[in-house]
Design a protein around this motif. Sequence first.
Motif: not given
Length: 518
Positions: A43-44, A124-126, A131-137, A195-200
């Motif tokens: 889980n998360e 983690v992909p499974d 989804a957004a937090r998964k990409n960050e992780i 590519a996966n982390l926030p650009q702001d």
Amino acid sequence: MKSKVKIYIALVLSCFFTLNNCSDNQLEISNPNSPTPESFWQNEEHAEGGLVAVYAPLPTIPMFGRILVGIHLIHRSDIANPFPQSNVNDVGALQVRPENPRLIEIYREWYKMVSRANQVISRVPDIEMDAARKNEILGEAHFLRGFAYFYIVNLWGTSPLILEEAEGLDDLFAPNSTIEATYAAIINDFTIAQANLPQDGSLPKGEIGRATWGAATAFLGRSYLYTGDFTNAAIELKKVMDSGIYQLNANYNDNFTEEIKNTPESIFEIQYDPDGNATGAWGGAGEGAQNGNVWRAQAWEADVAPRNYSSQQSMSVNQWVLDLFLSEQTTGGEEDPRAKATLLWNYPGAMIYQDVFAEQFLDDDLDRVWARKYLNFRRENALTPGAWAGAHNNWKIFRYADLLLMYAEAENEVNGGSQAALDALNEVRDRVNMPNVVGLDQATLRQSIRDERVKELAIEGNRMFDLNRWGIAADRFEQNPEFRSNSQGVFVRGRDEYIPIPAQDVQSNPNLVQNPGY
């Protein structure tokens, strides 16, 4: 207010610490009270805990808490002149052997990070989660794996490159990778992280200390620079400059004090924990007393403080560094203010902790140059009485000033003597009122940038990496044997550019070859 991430050990399975820590018998033993990888990654919460475990080694005593910083980063370059101390200063004194316990400590921690990152990237992909937090992780995990291998390749050169979760004993017997293959993996990891982390400029989970888009992009540019791909280095470093996220602190010394942390100049820094130092234990992540409650604070001050104020033999600073600082003056005709922020010597009014410098040193020590940067002079000496890990001024991994100088270097190599290169260099110099550099050809500007890196970044652990990537490490030491006058160590070309792989790993892994000369 954004909270500082606390780097504590999360529940996660690591198959190995160093590559030889799993034997046939060990792999066959199962503990019914311990989770398996299949039962843990569900889980998360598990994803978050597994990621925190990747961060966990960073501030420990074997790593940026002490051993890595003082002994393996600062001591090794032509800036430092370590005094001999068996099993401690051997690396910097050019007397290290593969059996040295300080090698084993840092090697184990780096590969813990790699192993744990591999699990996060694999598992983690499974997991069903946001989804957004998964990409960050996944971005953070790729950053941390790339970060680990960046240091591995710069410390050891060739060392195993493991990019998959270990599933059996054969996976632990990886051969040496080439430097080129390791850098290709590093660049790929930082690209994915970018590519996966926030650009702001926002922080994952709002927590200071986590990997960010800026850190990933900065390290991507740095990795291109180290491989000689100056075009891509300039492109990536310029992205950080154009982002508007970072800026130089008005006061240079604000980068190095206990009181001021995580400033706009800091791209990535190690977060030390000021709490509970008295009850911590020596060791890496997952070791020590009290269920792994190890120190996570700055304990390397003793390795660089003047030896009269340290329990260690420590180091002096080679005279050429001070001479470089004093070779030019500010626009107001004064000494470069970075000199006294970086170095300590017998100048009028010089203090050493709470003492008068000229009254505390005798004979040759009075004429030596010593480190000043990062030292906590409000204390009585280098160590808080009765504790190793009393100080907690964060270690700056990557400052914006470093990035500007790297951009200037890359831009100069692509477009020799360009105004863009000069502007980046002069932005660093402007902060301390040094006169602008103008009208230099490529070769002269190249040397000016290299000199500026010393004045801006000395005692910050990057110098040996610079010497190696410029291909001048052996030349510097061979032409200047006085750089190791304290230990009488002799730099061996083709050997001392890198440190040895721990002997126990070479002996237990039939596919692993020791570095040349060891």
